[in-house]
Design a protein around this motif. Structure first.
Motif, PDB file in Angstrom:
ATOM      1  N   GLU A  64       0.854  -1.182   0.000  1.00  0.00           N
ATOM      2  CA  GLU A  64       0.000   0.000   0.000  1.00  0.00           C
ATOM      3  C   GLU A  64       0.889   1.231   0.000  1.00  0.00           C
ATOM      4  O   GLU A  64       2.026   1.194   0.479  1.00  0.00           O
ATOM      5  CB  GLU A  64      -0.885   0.013   1.245  1.00  0.00           C
ATOM      6  CG  GLU A  64      -2.130   0.866   1.065  1.00  0.00           C
ATOM      7  CD  GLU A  64      -2.826   1.125   2.392  1.00  0.00           C
ATOM      8  OE1 GLU A  64      -3.547   2.129   2.474  1.00  0.00           O
ATOM      9  OE2 GLU A  64      -2.626   0.332   3.326  1.00  0.00           O
ATOM     10  N   GLY A  65       0.395   2.300  -0.558  1.00  0.00           N
ATOM     11  CA  GLY A  65       1.191   3.524  -0.588  1.00  0.00           C
ATOM     12  C   GLY A  65       2.222   3.480  -1.693  1.00  0.00           C
ATOM     13  O   GLY A  65       1.984   2.974  -2.777  1.00  0.00           O
ATOM     14  N   ARG A 107       0.925   4.633   3.268  1.00  0.00           N
ATOM     15  CA  ARG A 107      -0.527   4.676   3.421  1.00  0.00           C
ATOM     16  C   ARG A 107      -1.175   5.294   2.194  1.00  0.00           C
ATOM     17  O   ARG A 107      -0.632   6.232   1.610  1.00  0.00           O
ATOM     18  CB  ARG A 107      -0.890   5.510   4.643  1.00  0.00           C
ATOM     19  CG  ARG A 107      -0.899   4.740   5.948  1.00  0.00           C
ATOM     20  CD  ARG A 107      -1.636   5.527   7.015  1.00  0.00           C
ATOM     21  NE  ARG A 107      -1.075   6.861   7.209  1.00  0.00           N
ATOM     22  CZ  ARG A 107      -0.140   7.153   8.109  1.00  0.00           C
ATOM     23  NH1 ARG A 107       0.332   6.222   8.902  1.00  0.00           N
ATOM     24  NH2 ARG A 107       0.312   8.375   8.224  1.00  0.00           N
TER      25      ARG A 107
END
Ligand SMILES: Nc1ncnc2c1ncn2[C@@H]1O[C@H](COP(=O)(O)OP(=O)(O)OP(=O)(O)O)[C@@H](O)[C@H]1O
Ligand code: SF4
Ligand code: SF4
Ligand SMILES: [Mg+2]
Lengths: 317, 315, 620
Positions: free
Chosen positions: C582-583, C599
């Motif tokens: 993620e991110g 994030r």
């Protein structure tokens, strides 16, 4: 300094179209007689385009290919019988394709054990310790030992290949395009690792590559191969910066460099290996070619200081 | 190309010699001597010895071979003792019948097999592919002799569409339509297995080729999908299909033996089986050499076709 | 092993085959203890009883023997003989093939000539000759069938062995001190076992058929003993009056062989690593599209790619090869797309004209607009008419991208004639002209050449000529010089640049070499893990990279003239696109990474220079 490796007129000719009996239909001179000296602790870079005989030369040096003529000396000892096992303890090889150089049906431990057992007769605890030590040296985690080759990325597999070569405790490592199959961002990791290992184990390297920038970055000295012959040798900082052989200059100018306009776009290609021209093999593409060039093969000779070139009309720096 | 054909023809000579040596050696290993077989077990030893001398069987093996080979080269394949006629005459009579049967079956299997395989690959996992795959599995699993028998039962006995057996009608007939009526069932029965094999292989070869980069190039050029499949891909696939066709020709020729038995087709296959059961050695020897030689010839044709198709083969 | 079984039974037909064969083998094994009539007990009073008659479930034959009992005993025999023949032929053939293939040279030559000699016989002739020598009998038939099949195995295994003997791990084993015997046993043999198993499992059915055939001819099992073939042979004379005596053994052969074949195919598919990954699927004419919504055009552009998403769906895994990629190309512009292997450059390029192999590729979102018209999901015929005419491709490896069996002239002529109805002669003239344009010497004669007759550089010139055939507006060049030597690369790049200036072409140039981008491209886009992480004018990006990845990538690639040095390596590996974090995808390798980097979605921000980073090196 002592001499780690010395070849004298090492040459290889392949037969094309072998018949059951009688002579072959044709012959290809993959490597013309090559004489090289490599000092202990030195890195000799070998550059050349595809098909110029880099790998054949390398395979002769480790005994995988019997030379047609000439001899190899390692630390003063002549090794002319092509027996990889005899070579193994002195000189080892790191392959271009890291994945295909590992047997897919063996675990990494099984692969690592072979040279230690067969070349050094190690068993039991000593064997395990040595493997752990080697893995540590190439920055791999010990739990990888139980896995199979396909579970590794190219960079990791290449580290395993290097660890296996080191297991034989060789004096010399032949690195045949060790990073060209790797991702750009992983290349640098492996190159740096090789530099560290060299210092740690006091090794001598023969570094083969088609990438001029990589060779320049890792070598002390460079030899340029064209059409099976060494056409130029010299210190790494001079060979591409101030080439003496027209082919070396063409190579250096062709390499894409940011900020330099597209250039070096000379036409012309390699001669036909089945039907080589007399005289200098580069004459067909050379702007300085003369009648002498088309008649007589130039020998590798000293041009100035430690720069050697095989050219009748070498370039001025 | 002419040079290549000549080269290929010349290279067949050692193969043919090898074949004769193999056949000769195999036949020389047959237990019991032919003279006893010919004269029966009640013959006196003198008679056997005389016949052996007459047949040249008292000579050393290598001389026997060269005598046999020399005779064959002059068209003398010896005499069949069971049929009491020259071996070559018998073979030639029978071989034409086999050639008609096997040739028809071969053409069927090559055409249908390649077409079915190509469609199957082009429609991978589609209905046509599934249907063809099913038929193919069935085809390569059914023994041709059993298939032949069932065809007789259904199409000849029940439906009376085709004659039960033979090559021509006994009364009348003898013309082409009559031959075709007799030929239909055995040719189909014979071709089924080979068609299955060819279709399977063609499908595999096509799938292999369709993944190649040059197919993507053709599509990137804007070539019609139909032409991509039936032109670009099939042509490249033929390079691996043609050698299989060569091998299949051998299988069709082999399968002909069973089919000739089932359909009472007067071909060489039946002749050979009879000859073996009767231990008519010269006939077996001659027949095997003759068929093998024809097969070698056919394989030359296959190789030449291959070289014509694939410029990468050095001609 | 369990993986193997799972794969095997995923194939329903193979599972079916396994069950049928299992039942038959079980019956055959149990035959001696089943309550059956003795198979050879004759009872002429009960000849030709029909199936389902009293005490004889399948009826009786011409001597009144119980068919069921004979069937099961015959099955036992046929199975045993078939398996034995396959085993003998497989092992003997494999041994010959391995030795010939590994040692090569004279050993190989002599062995293979012998094998070729045997294969010059139609197989049954050899079998018949062997039976003629040994005499009829089941054991002799078995020997004949096994011997006749040895050449097939030997050839097949030899081919595979040659491939393995030239792999680098064999060389590595020799360097590690192994001798030939040890290499054969521990390095070569384990690698060919699957091939031998495949070859055996796909030929057992065939062997059973062949032995049955010899028995059918009366050359195999001799009465009263019967295998399935001889049962059929004996029944043949009563085919019309008592068909069941033929049908019963015939159907049994069919069942056995079919189940063996189905199972064999299943085993092959499960063992063949290429089939395992589903790679042997046929790519369709255009990439599959499964798009829920069409994003709005985000701006101008002759060719605009908006939020393109292309995935590979392999089994349960989803590789997000291209993840919301937006690019635009103006007329006459050269845009470089740079990134490491697997970053999604090629897939982006191929998605434009729907050329991503599908299955497994699927375009799941985004739009590709050519002059404002969306091409994703366009009808095949429209796509086809644009391919090569408006947008042409040049691919990486010129040897594999040209059709090996067509003359280069014909390939050019075809490229012209698919889009323009000109005569063959006219097209030919234009083909020669095209070859001259890409500076192939002696073009008029070279049109007749086949690709393998040209050098790599010449082939790539042909590839370029083909792309130019219909005067396209856009050329997408996917690493056109990566497979070439530096000196040839320089020639090709100069040629491309010149053509572009002269014809006003727009080029999307894919590469992993900053030097090439720097010399050729106006703008550059950097890809990482399936996304664009930075774009901008070439010089700005190269001189002041804003994204940490770009900066460190430039730093870790040595440049000619830099001298001997330690390189600034990036630790870690490029991400696997089936499990992107993620991110920011670069976060695990980035030394500036903060919690915020791991994030949510990080936007590609900026005007002429855009960067996808929370803490860029320079303000975009
Ligand atoms: N046929 C396929 N099946 C499954 N995954 C694929 C397939 N083709 C590509 N991929 C995946 O898509 C991703 C992007 O691949 P792509 O070929 O676009 O990379 P690339 O940037 O062109 O790399 P390279 O520099 O090696 O050409 C990769 O992770 C790759 O594993
Ligand atoms: S010898 Fe002559 S042709 Fe060869 S490189 Fe030197 S100048 Fe050029
Ligand atoms: S977003 Fe964060 S982790 Fe990603 S590149 Fe920028 S600083 Fe590094
Ligand atoms: Mg790519």
């Amino acid at each position: 300094m002592t001499l780690a490796l010395k070849t004298t007129d090492l040459a290889k000719t392949f037969d094309i179209g072998k018949r059951l009996i009688g002579p072959p239909r044709a012959q290809v001179h993959a490597v013309h007689p090559v004489s090289l000296d490599v000092q202990t602790g030195e890195t000799l870079g070998i550059v050349g385009e595809s098909g110029c005989g880099k790998s054949t030369l390398a395979r002769m040096l480790v005994g995988l290919e019997p030379p047609t003529s000439g001899s190899i000396e390692i630390e003063g000892r002549a090794l002319d019988r092509a027996d990889p096992a005899a070579f193994g303890r002195l000189i080892q090889y790191v392959f271009q394709d890291p994945v295909s150089s590992l047997n897919p049906r063996k675990t990494i431990r099984q692969i690592m054990e072979v040279p230690l057992r067969l070349l050094h007769g190690m068993r039991g605890q000593a064997l395990d310790d040595r493997i752990a030590e080697l893995f540590e040296a190439v920055n791999l985690r010990p739990e990888f030992l139980t896995r199979y080759p396909h579970e590794f990325s190219g960079g990791q597999a290449q580290r395993i290949g290097i660890a296996r070569a080191l297991a034989a405790s060789p004096r010399i490592l032949i690195l045949d395009e060790p990073v060209s199959a790797l991702d750009v961002s992983v290349q640098a990791q492996v190159l740096n690792l090789l530099a560290d290992l060299k210092a740690e184990f006091n090794l001598t390297y023969l570094f083969i590559s088609h990438d001029l920038a990589v060779v320049e970055a890792v070598s002390d000295r460079i030899a340029v191969l064209y059409f099976g012959s060494v056409v130029e040798t010299g210190p790494a900082e001079k060979v591409f910066a101030a080439p003496r052989h027209p082919y070396t200059r063409l190579l250096a100018e062709s390499a894409p460099v940011v900020g330099r306009p597209l250039g070096g776009a000379q036409s012309g290609e390699l001669p036909d290996p089945l039907n080589p021209p007399p005289g200098c093999a580069f004459a067909g593409r050379c702007p300085r070619a003369s009648d002498l060039c088309r008649r007589e093969v130039p020998a590798l000779r000293k041009i100035e200081g430690d720069q050697f070139a095989a050219c009748h009309h070498p370039l001025e720096p | 190309m002419g040079g290549y054909i000549l080269k290929r023809l010349l290279s067949a000579i050692p193969v043919l010699l090898g074949i004769t040596v193999i056949v000769f050696l195999i036949m020389a290993m047959i237990p019991g001597d032919p003279a006893t077989a010919i004269l029966g077990s009640y013959a006196t030893p003198e008679n056997v010895a005389r016949l052996n001398r007459f047949l040249g069987l008292d000579e050393p093996l290598w001389r026997q071979y060269f005598i046999w080979l020399g005779n064959m080269l002059q068209g003398d394949f010896g005499r069949s003792f069971a049929l009491n006629r020259p071996v070559l005459d018998e073979i030639l009579d029978r071989f034409s019948a086999t050639l008609i049967l096997a040739g028809t079956a071969f053409v069927l299997c090559a055409l249908l097999g390649v077409i079915a395989g190509t469609i199957s690959a082009a429609r991978q996992y589609g209905f046509a592919d599934k249907a063809i795959t099913f038929v193919v599995i069935l085809g390569i699993s059914v023994p041709s002799f059993f298939l032949g028998m069932m065809m007789i039962l259904i199409f000849a006995v029940q439906l009376r569409w085709f004659p039960v057996s033979g090559m021509y009608s006994i009364w009348g007939g003898g013309d082409l339509p009559d031959l075709i009526r007799h030929l239909t069932m055995p040719a189909i029965a014979l071709s089924v297995v080979a068609t299955g094999v060819v279709a399977r292989l063609s499908r595999g070869a096509m799938l292999e080729v369709l993944r190649q980069d040059f197919i993507r190039t053709a599509r990137a050029k804007g070539v019609h999908e139909r032409r991509v499949i039936w032109g670009h891909a099939l042509r490249a696939a033929m390079v691996s299909i043609i050698p299989v066709l060569g091998i299949q020709a051998g299988f069709v020729l082999s399968g002909a033996v069973y089919i000739e038995m089932v359909f009472q087709w007067p071909g060489v296959g039946r002749m050979l089986v009879d000859a073996i059961l009767k231990r008519d050695i010269l006939l077996v020897q001659g027949g095997v050499v003759f068929i093998a030689a024809c097969y070698v010839g056919f394989n030359i044709v296959v190789d030449v076709a291959q070289a014509w198709l694939d410029p990468r083969i050095k001609t | 092993m369990s993986l193997f079984l799972k794969l095997l039974f995923r194939n329903r037909l193979a599972g079916f085959g396994a069950v049928v064969l299992g039942v038959i083998v079980l019956l055959a094994l149990l035959t001696p203890i089943l309550p059956l009539h003795p198979p050879n007990e004759t009872n002429t009073a009960n000849r030709y009883l029909r199936p389902l008659s009293d005490g004889h479930l399948l009826g009786t034959d011409h001597l009144g023997r119980d068919l069921l009992s004979r069937l099961l005993w015959g099955t036992r025999l046929s199975l045993a003989v078939g398996f034995a023949a396959a085993l003998i032929a497989g092992l003997a053939g494999a041994a010959i093939g391995v030795i010939a293939g590994y040692f090569g040279g004279r050993t190989d030559n002599v062995t293979m000539r012998g094998i070729d000699m045997l294969m010059a016989f139609p197989y049954i002739l050899l079998a018949l000759a062997i039976v003629a020598v040994l005499g009829p009998g089941l054991l002799n038939a078995l020997i004949a069938v096994a011997v006749v099949n040895i050449p097939f195995f030997a050839r097949n295994i030899r081919g595979v062995t040659v491939g393995i003997a030239h792999r680098e791990f064999i060389d590595a084993a020799r360097l590690a001190g192994m001798g030939h015997t040890r290499i054969l046993l521990t390095e070569v043999v384990p690698n060919i076992v699957p091939v031998v198993v495949i070859a055996m499992s796909t030929t057992i059915g065939w062997m059973i058929l062949e032995t049955a055939g010899l028995s059918f001819l009366g050359l195999g099992s001799q009465p009263p003993q019967a295998d399935l073939g001889s049962m059929l042979g004996e029944a043949r004379s009563a085919l019309i009056t008592a068909p069941h005596t033929s049908i019963v053994p015939g159907v049994m052969i069919l069942l056995i062989v079919m189940s063996v074949n189905l199972l064999g195919d299943g085993i092959r598919d499960a063992l063949d690593p290429r089939l395992r990954s589903g790679a042997l699927a046929r790519p369709m004419a255009a990439t599959r599209v499964e798009r829920r919504e069409v994003p709005a055009a985000q701006g101008e552009g002759f060719l605009r790619i908006d939020a393109l998403e292309t995935q590979f769906q392999v089994g349960r895994r989803i590789y997000k090869a291209v993840n919301k990629v937006s690019l635009d190309l103006q007329p006459g512009e050269c845009l470089g797309l740079i990134g490491e292997s697997g970053s999604g450059k090629s897939v982006t390029a191929l998605s434009v004209m729907g050329l991503v192999a599908s299955p497994p590729g699927v375009i799941t979102g985004g739009a590709v607009r050519l002059e404002g018209k969306d091409l994703i999901g366009a009808p095949y015929e429209l796509l086809r008419s644009l391919r090569g005419r408006k947008v042409a491709y040049i691919f990486q490896d010129p040897l594999s991208t040209l059709h090996p069996l067509y003359r280069i002239g014909d390939q050019l002529i075809e490229a012209i004639r698919v889009h323009e109805p000109v005569s063959h002669g006219e097209a030919h003239k234009r083909a020669v002209k095209l070859l001259e344009d890409v500076r192939i010497p002696n073009a008029a004669a070279r049109v007749r050449a086949y690709p393998h007759e040209l050098s790599g550089g010449m082939r790539q010139r042909v590839g370029i000529a083909m792309a130019l055939a219909n005067d396209p507006d856009i050329i997408i060049a996917d690493e056109p010089t990566t497979a070439l030597d530096v000196t040839v690369q320089a020639q090709i790049l100069a040629l491309l640049d010149e053509l572009r200036q002269r014809r006003g072409l727009a080029i999307l140039f894919i590469t992993h070499d900053f030097g090439v981008v720097g010399q050729l491209c106006d703008r550059v886009a950097v890809m990482y893990g399936g996304r664009i992480v930075e774009t901008g004018p070439t010089q700005d990006v190269l001189e002041g990279p804003a994204h940490p990845y770009t900066k460190r990538l430039i730093a870790c690639v040595p440049e000619l003239g830099g001298g001997r040095r330690i390189l600034a390596a990036i630790p870690g590996l490029p991400p696997a696109v089936d499990q992107l974090p993620e991110g920011c995808a670069f976060a695990p390798r980035c030394d500036k990474a903060q919690d915020a980097c791991r994030r949510g979605e990080i936007e590609l921000k900026g005007e002429t220079r855009k960067v996808r980073c929370l803490y860029p090196e320079v303000a975009p």
